[in-house]
Structures are given as C-alpha cells and as structure tokens.
Design a protein around this motif. Structure first.
Motif, PDB file in Angstrom:
ATOM      1  N   ARG A  58     -45.595 -56.330  -3.070  1.00 55.96           N
ATOM      2  CA  ARG A  58     -46.239 -57.592  -2.679  1.00 55.96           C
ATOM      3  C   ARG A  58     -45.488 -58.260  -1.538  1.00 55.96           C
ATOM      4  O   ARG A  58     -46.090 -58.848  -0.650  1.00 55.96           O
TER       5      ARG A  58
ATOM      6  N   LEU B 171     -46.556 -56.601   1.497  1.00 54.56           N
ATOM      7  CA  LEU B 171     -47.938 -56.895   1.877  1.00 54.56           C
ATOM      8  C   LEU B 171     -48.125 -58.310   2.380  1.00 54.56           C
ATOM      9  O   LEU B 171     -49.044 -58.587   3.125  1.00 54.56           O
ATOM     10  N   THR B 172     -47.262 -59.227   1.959  1.00 57.73           N
ATOM     11  CA  THR B 172     -47.413 -60.594   2.443  1.00 57.73           C
ATOM     12  C   THR B 172     -46.473 -60.887   3.604  1.00 57.73           C
ATOM     13  O   THR B 172     -46.441 -61.996   4.100  1.00 57.73           O
ATOM     14  N   GLY B 173     -45.730 -59.881   4.032  1.00 59.11           N
ATOM     15  CA  GLY B 173     -44.838 -60.082   5.174  1.00 59.11           C
ATOM     16  C   GLY B 173     -43.630 -60.918   4.822  1.00 59.11           C
ATOM     17  O   GLY B 173     -42.972 -61.466   5.694  1.00 59.11           O
ATOM     18  N   ASP B 174     -43.317 -61.017   3.542  1.00 55.77           N
ATOM     19  CA  ASP B 174     -42.204 -61.862   3.104  1.00 55.77           C
ATOM     20  C   ASP B 174     -40.892 -61.076   3.140  1.00 55.77           C
ATOM     21  O   ASP B 174     -40.306 -60.785   2.115  1.00 55.77           O
ATOM     22  N   TYR B 175     -40.478 -60.664   4.335  1.00 51.74           N
ATOM     23  CA  TYR B 175     -39.200 -59.985   4.478  1.00 51.74           C
ATOM     24  C   TYR B 175     -38.654 -60.356   5.840  1.00 51.74           C
ATOM     25  O   TYR B 175     -39.357 -60.957   6.652  1.00 51.74           O
TER      26      TYR B 175
ATOM     27  N   VAL C  77     -36.554 -59.311   9.459  1.00 54.26           N
ATOM     28  CA  VAL C  77     -36.022 -58.297  10.354  1.00 54.26           C
ATOM     29  C   VAL C  77     -34.997 -59.002  11.237  1.00 54.26           C
ATOM     30  O   VAL C  77     -35.086 -60.202  11.434  1.00 54.26           O
TER      31      VAL C  77
ATOM     32  N   LYS D 179     -41.885 -47.484  16.898  1.00 59.05           N
ATOM     33  CA  LYS D 179     -42.070 -48.382  15.755  1.00 59.05           C
ATOM     34  C   LYS D 179     -41.044 -48.069  14.653  1.00 59.05           C
ATOM     35  O   LYS D 179     -40.356 -48.959  14.158  1.00 59.05           O
TER      36      LYS D 179
ATOM     37  N   LYS E 121     -37.593 -50.221  13.371  1.00 62.33           N
ATOM     38  CA  LYS E 121     -37.485 -50.596  11.954  1.00 62.33           C
ATOM     39  C   LYS E 121     -36.256 -49.982  11.319  1.00 62.33           C
ATOM     40  O   LYS E 121     -35.648 -50.557  10.420  1.00 62.33           O
TER      41      LYS E 121
ATOM     42  N   ASP F 255     -45.121 -51.763  17.304  1.00 61.00           N
ATOM     43  CA  ASP F 255     -44.976 -52.974  16.505  1.00 61.00           C
ATOM     44  C   ASP F 255     -44.035 -53.926  17.239  1.00 61.00           C
ATOM     45  O   ASP F 255     -42.828 -53.831  17.091  1.00 61.00           O
TER      46      ASP F 255
ATOM     47  N   ARG G   3     -41.872 -57.120  18.711  1.00 65.32           N
ATOM     48  CA  ARG G   3     -41.152 -58.272  18.166  1.00 65.32           C
ATOM     49  C   ARG G   3     -41.661 -59.514  18.889  1.00 65.32           C
ATOM     50  O   ARG G   3     -41.809 -59.507  20.102  1.00 65.32           O
TER      51      ARG G   3
ATOM     52  N   LEU H 105     -40.266 -62.220  14.563  1.00 66.45           N
ATOM     53  CA  LEU H 105     -41.258 -61.690  13.624  1.00 66.45           C
ATOM     54  C   LEU H 105     -41.829 -60.435  14.246  1.00 66.45           C
ATOM     55  O   LEU H 105     -42.056 -60.392  15.447  1.00 66.45           O
ATOM     56  N   MET H 106     -42.057 -59.411  13.423  1.00 65.08           N
ATOM     57  CA  MET H 106     -42.787 -58.260  13.935  1.00 65.08           C
ATOM     58  C   MET H 106     -44.270 -58.621  13.887  1.00 65.08           C
ATOM     59  O   MET H 106     -44.695 -59.409  13.035  1.00 65.08           O
TER      60      MET H 106
ATOM     61  N   SER I 279     -46.727 -56.776  12.884  1.00 62.41           N
ATOM     62  CA  SER I 279     -47.303 -56.353  11.604  1.00 62.41           C
ATOM     63  C   SER I 279     -46.990 -57.384  10.517  1.00 62.41           C
ATOM     64  O   SER I 279     -47.828 -57.711   9.683  1.00 62.41           O
ATOM     65  N   GLN I 280     -45.775 -57.904  10.578  1.00 64.23           N
ATOM     66  CA  GLN I 280     -45.340 -58.888   9.595  1.00 64.23           C
ATOM     67  C   GLN I 280     -46.141 -60.185   9.757  1.00 64.23           C
ATOM     68  O   GLN I 280     -46.584 -60.782   8.769  1.00 64.23           O
TER      69      GLN I 280
ATOM     70  N   ARG J 239     -49.542 -59.763   8.332  1.00 63.00           N
ATOM     71  CA  ARG J 239     -49.533 -59.795   6.868  1.00 63.00           C
ATOM     72  C   ARG J 239     -49.396 -61.219   6.372  1.00 63.00           C
ATOM     73  O   ARG J 239     -49.986 -61.596   5.367  1.00 63.00           O
ATOM     74  N   ARG J 240     -48.611 -62.014   7.087  1.00 64.34           N
ATOM     75  CA  ARG J 240     -48.483 -63.414   6.678  1.00 64.34           C
ATOM     76  C   ARG J 240     -49.770 -64.176   6.903  1.00 64.34           C
ATOM     77  O   ARG J 240     -50.075 -65.127   6.193  1.00 64.34           O
TER      78      ARG J 240
ATOM     79  N   GLN K 168     -52.583 -62.840   6.479  1.00 63.93           N
ATOM     80  CA  GLN K 168     -53.553 -62.246   5.555  1.00 63.93           C
ATOM     81  C   GLN K 168     -54.854 -61.926   6.268  1.00 63.93           C
ATOM     82  O   GLN K 168     -55.935 -62.185   5.773  1.00 63.93           O
TER      83      GLN K 168
ATOM     84  N   THR L   4     -55.850 -56.499  -1.374  1.00 65.83           N
ATOM     85  CA  THR L   4     -54.878 -55.667  -2.082  1.00 65.83           C
ATOM     86  C   THR L   4     -53.797 -56.535  -2.699  1.00 65.83           C
ATOM     87  O   THR L   4     -53.377 -56.307  -3.835  1.00 65.83           O
ATOM     88  N   GLU L   5     -53.400 -57.533  -1.919  1.00 68.60           N
ATOM     89  CA  GLU L   5     -52.322 -58.392  -2.403  1.00 68.60           C
ATOM     90  C   GLU L   5     -52.770 -59.140  -3.652  1.00 68.60           C
ATOM     91  O   GLU L   5     -52.029 -59.250  -4.623  1.00 68.60           O
TER      92      GLU L   5
ATOM     93  N   THR M  84     -38.063 -68.128   4.297  1.00 66.63           N
ATOM     94  CA  THR M  84     -39.425 -68.191   3.769  1.00 66.63           C
ATOM     95  C   THR M  84     -39.835 -69.644   3.647  1.00 66.63           C
ATOM     96  O   THR M  84     -39.017 -70.543   3.729  1.00 66.63           O
TER      97      THR M  84
END
Lengths: 390, 355
Positions: A128, A131-135, A137, A224, A228, B202, B204, B237-238, B240-241, B244-245, B247, B322-323, B348
C-alpha cells in the motif's frame, strides 16, 4: 427431461406463427404447462420469487438432485427461502467457499509461515505504501526500500548460487563516512556492478552508490532502474556531491573499454579514464578502496563485435559470444564462473593538501597507484584460482 | 529603507497579482505599482495599477515619474496562453525585458532589481548532473520556447548588472510553481484525468509552493542580496511517486508518441506539452538550494512533497482502485507497526500552514 423435446421452427423455439411478437392462443395452449403456467395463477409477488430458480436452472441441470427443491419452499416463509436458495446456488457446481478459505489459509501459511496473518499484514502495508507513493527517495532518485526488498533480493541468489561469489577483505570498506570503491570492469554486461552492490550491502549493510556511464541514463527502463537502485551519472559534480554526503560510491573507471574488451585481453586493465575519480576523492578527502573482481570476464566471453550495427543503434558494441546470437535468449544466460572479490587496503587521500586535486601529476600518480594495485591483485587471485568454474 | 516604491510587472496574472499584494502589505514598502498590458483579473488591494506595455518606452516614463527604486520583473511567461501565439510570447518575454532593462538603466533612482527566472534555464537531459548549482551551465543550449526565452532574459539581466553595478540584482531561478490555484503547463499536465508518461523513464521533480514564491519575492525585495539563486522546495519526488499520490492512472507512451500527444493535447487546450516540458518529464531535474539558505537566507515553508500534497488534495482521484482493495483486505488483518527504518519514514502529510 430427455423426452421433453422442443423442435425449433421459425421463431427459434418460441411458440407462435412466426410473427415473433406474441404467440397465438392455440400455440399458448400447446406450450408445456410447467412452472410458468403454475406461477400465472399465483399472486405477482410469488412470480418474482420464481425468477431466481429459473435463472439458476442451467446450473441445476448439471446436478440432478435439487430439481424439485426450488419449487417446494415457495409455500414456506419468504426470507428463509431466499437464504437457502442462495446457499444451494453457491454450493451447487463450484468449490464451497469454506474450502476456498481453508485453501487460502493453508497457502498463506505455506508462504508466510505460522505468523502468516502478521506477515501478510506487513506485506500489504508495504504494498500500500508503494501504491500510494508514501515513500522517500533521495535527491539522486535512490529508493532504498525497493532496492533492499526487490533489487538486492533478486540479485543475491544469483550471486550466491550461480556465481558463488567469495568476498575477501570486506573489512577494508569503511563502516561509515564517504569512501570510493574503484573496481575493474568486465563481462560484456555490467553484471559485476550488480554483484558488487549486493555483496557490499551484505557485508557492510551499506548501499554502494554506483557511478554510471551516459548511456545508462539515456536508455529507457535502464535509467529508471539505475536511479532507483542508487546510481547516478559519472560526472565530477555528482561524484563529489555523493562523497561529500558520506556515501559509499562505486566507480568502474575503465568504462566501456573494460567491459567490452575481447576475451583474449581478459584481466588486462584498460586505461583508467582521465583520473576524474581520483580528483573527486582528493577534493572530498575520502579513502579510495581498490577492488579486484575475478570471474566476471568469463560470464560472456566476448569473441566478436558488429561495429556497423553498434554505430547504427548508438551503443558502444554489439557483443558476439560463443552462445549469444546463436542460441537466442538462452545465449543470454551467463556462464556460471566462480567469482572472487577482493577489497584492497584503502588508499588515504586526506594527507594531501587542498590543492592536490589541481595538480595533474599527482592525480596521475594516484591513478596509477590504484590501477597497479588492482592489476597485481588480479594476477595473484588468478594464481590462486583452481579453475574458471570451481 | 522606509517608504520604498516598488514596480511589479506582469500583475495581470495571478502569481504577479498576489505577489504585488503581498509586497504592498510589507511595512517597509510605501507604494506598489503594478504594470501590465491587461488589467488584473482579481482584487489588487493597495496596489496601484498602471496600464502600460513593457515592450515600448512608455515604461521608462512610468519609472521616472513614480520615482521607482525597486523593480520586480515577473513578466516572463511560460505559455502563450491568452497572450496569443509563440511570437507574442517571445516578444513579451525578450523584447519586454530588454525595454524594461533599458528603462531601468536610465532610471537614476533605481536601487534594486528582482527577476523571477526559472530552473528551466538548466534544461533537462540524460547528461545532467543530479543537482544543478547556480554556477553550472545547461548541458545543451536551449533552442526553442520558454527555456530559450528564459536564458536570453537572464543574459540581458547579467548585462544590466554589469552596466549598473550600483543596483542590487537578484535573479531567482524558481522550480515549477505548484498550488491549488496555479495554472501552468505543469499543473494542467497533472490535472489531466489520465496522465501520459514517457515509457521507461521516471524523472525527478521539484516543486515550489505558490505561497513560497510570494514569500521569496518579498524576501528578496527586503533582504537585497545580490546574485542568482535556485529556489525550490526540499527533496525530490519521482514522477511515478507523484502520480501515485495523486491516485490518478497513467499511460506510459514511448518517447516519440509522447511528443505527438503533446500537440494533440495542445489543440484541445487541455494541456500544453511543450518540448522543454517533454524533456523535463523524460529526464527530470534537480537544483541545489544550499545558496538559497546560506546567502539569501530564505527557508521555504513547504517541501516538494508537501507542496505537491496540497495540490493533490484539491484534485479528485480518478484511480486508486487497487489501493482501496488492498486497504479493505488490510483492515481484516491485525494491526502492524511501521517496520521501516526511521530514515525512510519522513516526509508525509501536509505540513506548513501558510501565514
């Protein structure tokens, strides 16, 4: 049921004269007086109730037993009926739900062990977050979580089982602070960089931040994954930035000259770039750790090249190995050579003064020193090695 | 320095208008004069509006008559938008800046010039260093569009700084400004219901919150520090990230198709994927903001992730099934503590209340 045969004529089995709109009175009388006939005389509420059994009829046809079942309970209480109907419907043809659940639990126990609920919850939490981008980099695009859980986890079995990598002198890698690991480069595809990253992480718990060629960041997908996985472009700005930030940086100064050299020149170090890595280390005053890798040369023995095609595609070379284009994808499986990684004694750079990096002669000397150390170690490792595959 | 008179160009657009208003609220500033070809769209408060075109010498008369001592140049636009075609945009950006700087050079009273530039001047390519500092040059010269305009504007500003050494010249290279109310190529890209991305890349990204843009311009006017500074929210932020945020679903397209899609989207006026935005969304860009803190003394309130989070919260999600499904499953399982190392859990939520 077998004897109730309906012969389709004209209106595809519907009784009538072929107008297709409404069957004639005669035809209606001819039609079998089954459930629908019986339902007609009942109130409309019951009529709606019969819908379910008729819809489920094709399924029931496979199971002969409950033929009368849907009709009988009509007289009894309504809610109970529908509940029983649904149950009979579900349990009819497929696998019962309870069995499915048990099977799932057994499978989960198999995969995650006895603590499967806990483990699965952890895994889901990870999924999750992704999927929510809660990480997070870092500024180079390095994603520590995915690197540890996915990239390194995928590379580790290859390093341990396929190449049986043996690491020597891991204590020479500083436990903290910036350091520059300088290695020889070989193997047609930079597999040695991946293995080094995995082994460094296993032995020190630190991530090796690789410096990659321009081409790496030009190619889709590769760029990519590289970002990462913690790599960045091999330029002075990035190298100094990483080293100053206290990272463990890996560099392969031979570049394409080393990785794409023919098999006949194996274990002969090529020119070490322009010594940019040394000046970066001198400016940030971090130690240089020489690394010698034996075994990577034999994974894809490069016996030929197609320069014209390589120029056309904009890549440094198109490799031809004893297996590669001939066996197709199977030829891309690397030969299982035995690998030896030896980390040498760190070369200190903090004793030089601030302007050392501006002195080309000193930079050349240190470059040569690193190169010679790696070359001599390679020779001694080759002497100790029993055979390529053992 | 009390009783300053500040002239702000480009006040017809929202960012220029809000900046002029926040400057007018500053106690050290006596008067703020807003200049633009078109009248502002919203309330300009205490700002005095003068309808003038910076592309002709009238602007010199305005500066002389009003005894302006500080000029804030915000009239470098990224999209032709309402202004018309690319030709008009270039005219406005480059010729407008030339005229304005010519007027500034003649103005004896002038003490300070603040120019809002952009990090687009660094370009975006595969050969870029991870983080650009102010001294670094772009790896490839910009040939078209906004990037070229911005580079030319900066060249003229450097020339002006050389000819008028007594004037404090502050150039602010701002990262992509983002916020609930901002309309720009990047925000309209993120507002698409299904977001196209470049297959296999992807990038930055770095963002600057709109309130931080106002704050930094105000800070630059009051602090009066000479030099060029990168302005951006912390961290990266990437793409892709970010998606995802948000949604929102994304469609990866190969590079050549992505460019073609840009012109299709432009004709529908949904988004404008200009060539410099395409390279930005392929290779990405990061700028180093050490000098912003050390020399300019500015601290943004929003990090990149927080600025983006606030922007994202105003958009309805169009994906994320999916989430939600995983969430429903996770609710049935026992509660687990976060097993990530502390270094990975920062960043966050949406912090930073705007003053």
């Amino acid at each position: 049921m077998g004897d109730a045969e309906i012969i389709p004529i004209g209106t595809r089995g519907r009784p009538g004269r072929g107008t297709g709109t409404r069957p004639s009175a005669a035809a209606r009388n001819l039609a079998p007086k089954g459930r629908s006939g019986g339902a007609k005389s009942e109130p409309p509420r019951a009529d709606a109730e019969t819908e379910t059994p008729t819809a489920a009829a094709p399924d029931e046809a496979a199971v002969p037993a409950p033929e009368t079942e849907p009709v009988v309970p009509l007289a009894s209480e309504q809610p109970a009926t529908s509940a029983r109907l649904e149950l009979s419907e579900r349990e009819g043809p497929g696998i019962p739900l309870g069995d499915l659940l048990n099977a799932f639990q057994a499978a989960a126990r198999e995969v995650f062990g006895e603590q499967w609920e806990h483990q699965l919850a952890h895994f889901l939490a990870f999924l999750r977050r992704r999927l929510t981008g809660d990480y997070v980099v870092d500024e180079f695009g390095f994603d520590a979580e995915i690197t540890e859980r996915f990239f390194l986890a995928a590379v580790r079995p290859i390093a341990e089982k396929w190449f049986r990598v043996e690491v020597r002198g891991a204590e020479n890698i500083p436990a903290e602070g910036g350091a520059l690991i300088v290695s020889n480069h070989s193997g047609t595809i930079p597999v040695d960089a991946l293995m080094t990253m995995a082994m460094v992480h296993d032995h020190t718990g630190r991530h090796l931040r690789a410096l990659g060629a321009d081409l790496v960041f030009k190619l889709p997908f590769v760029s990519k994954v590289a970002r990462k996985g913690g790599a960045t472009l091999a330029c002075n700005e990035d190298a100094e930035r990483m080293l100053a930030g206290g990272e463990l940086v890996g560099v392969w100064p031979e570049g394409f000259k080393g990785i794409g050299k023919p098999y006949s020149q194996r274990y002969k170090l090529q020119r070490f770039g322009r010594g940019g890595f040394v000046s970066a280390a001198l400016r940030t005053q971090v130690p240089i750790v020489p690394l010698s890798v034996v075994g990577a040369e034999e994974i894809y023995p490069l016996v030929g090249n197609v320069p014209a095609l390589a120029r056309l595609l904009g890549v440094p070379y198109i490799p031809i190995t004893p297996l590669f284009p001939w066996l197709g994808p199977l030829g891309m499986v690397p030969l299982p050579s035995k690998w030896l990684l030896e980390f040498g004694e760190p070369i200190r750079t903090d004793e030089y003064d601030d302007h050392a990096a501006e002195d080309p002669m000193l930079v050349f000397n240190v470059t040569d020193q690193v190169r010679e150390t790696i070359q001599q170690t390679l020779y001694s490792l080759l002497m100790q090695r029993q055979s390529v595959f053992k | 320095m009390s009783g300053r008179t500040v002239l702000v160009t480009g006040v017809s657009r929202d960012l220029g208008r809000t900046c002029a208003r926040s400057l007018a609220a500053d106690p050290s500033v006596a008067r703020v004069i807003g200049v633009d070809v078109m009248p502002p769209r919203g309330d300009i408060g205490d700002v005095q509006f003068v309808r003038a075109d910076i592309r002709n010498p009238v602007i010199a008369k305005v500066i002389a008559r009003e005894d302006v001592d500080t000029v804030v140049h915000m009239s470098v636009i990224a999209t032709p938008g309402s202004a018309g075609a690319r030709g008009t945009m270039k005219e406005l950006n480059v010729i407008g800046t030339m005229q304005l700087l010519a007027a500034c050079q003649k103005a004896e009273s002038l003490q300070q010039l603040v120019v809002k530039s952009t990090t687009t001047v660094y370009g975006a390519s595969s050969a870029d260093p991870a983080m650009f500092t102010e001294d670094m040059q772009p790896r490839g010269r910009a040939r078209t569009g906004y990037a070229k305009d911005a580079a030319e504007v900066e060249a003229y500003v450097r020339g002006f700084a050389r000819r008028r050494p007594d004037v404090t010249v502050t150039t602010l290279r701002c990262a992509n400004v983002i916020g609930p109310g901002v309309v720009s190529p990047v925000t309209s890209y993120f507002r698409l219901p299904v977001i196209p991305t470049v297959l296999g890349f992807d990038p930055r990204l770095q963002f600057l919150h709109e309130s931080d843009l106002n704050r930094v311009l105000r800070h630059a006017v009051t602090a009066g520090v000479h030099g060029t500074f990168n302005i951006a929210g912390d961290d990266v932020l990437m793409l892709s990230q970010a998606l995802r945020r948000l949604q929102r679903p994304s469609v990866p397209l190969p590079g050549f198709a992505f460019g073609g899609l840009g012109s299709a989207l432009k004709s529908t006026r949904l988004a404008d994927l200009s060539p410099e935005l395409v390279t930005f969304l392929t290779y990405g860009r990061g700028v180093d903001t050490t000098r912003m803190r050390a020399e300019l003394g500015f601290e943004p309130r929003y990090t990149t992730a927080e600025a983006f989070g606030e922007f994202a919260s105003t958009l309805p999600p169009t994906g994320g099934r999916t989430e939600r499904l995983l969430g429903a499953v996770a609710d049935r399982l026992p509660e687990v503590s976060d097993d990530r190392p502390p270094a990975l859990t920062a960043l966050t939520g949406t912090g930073g209340s705007d003053g």
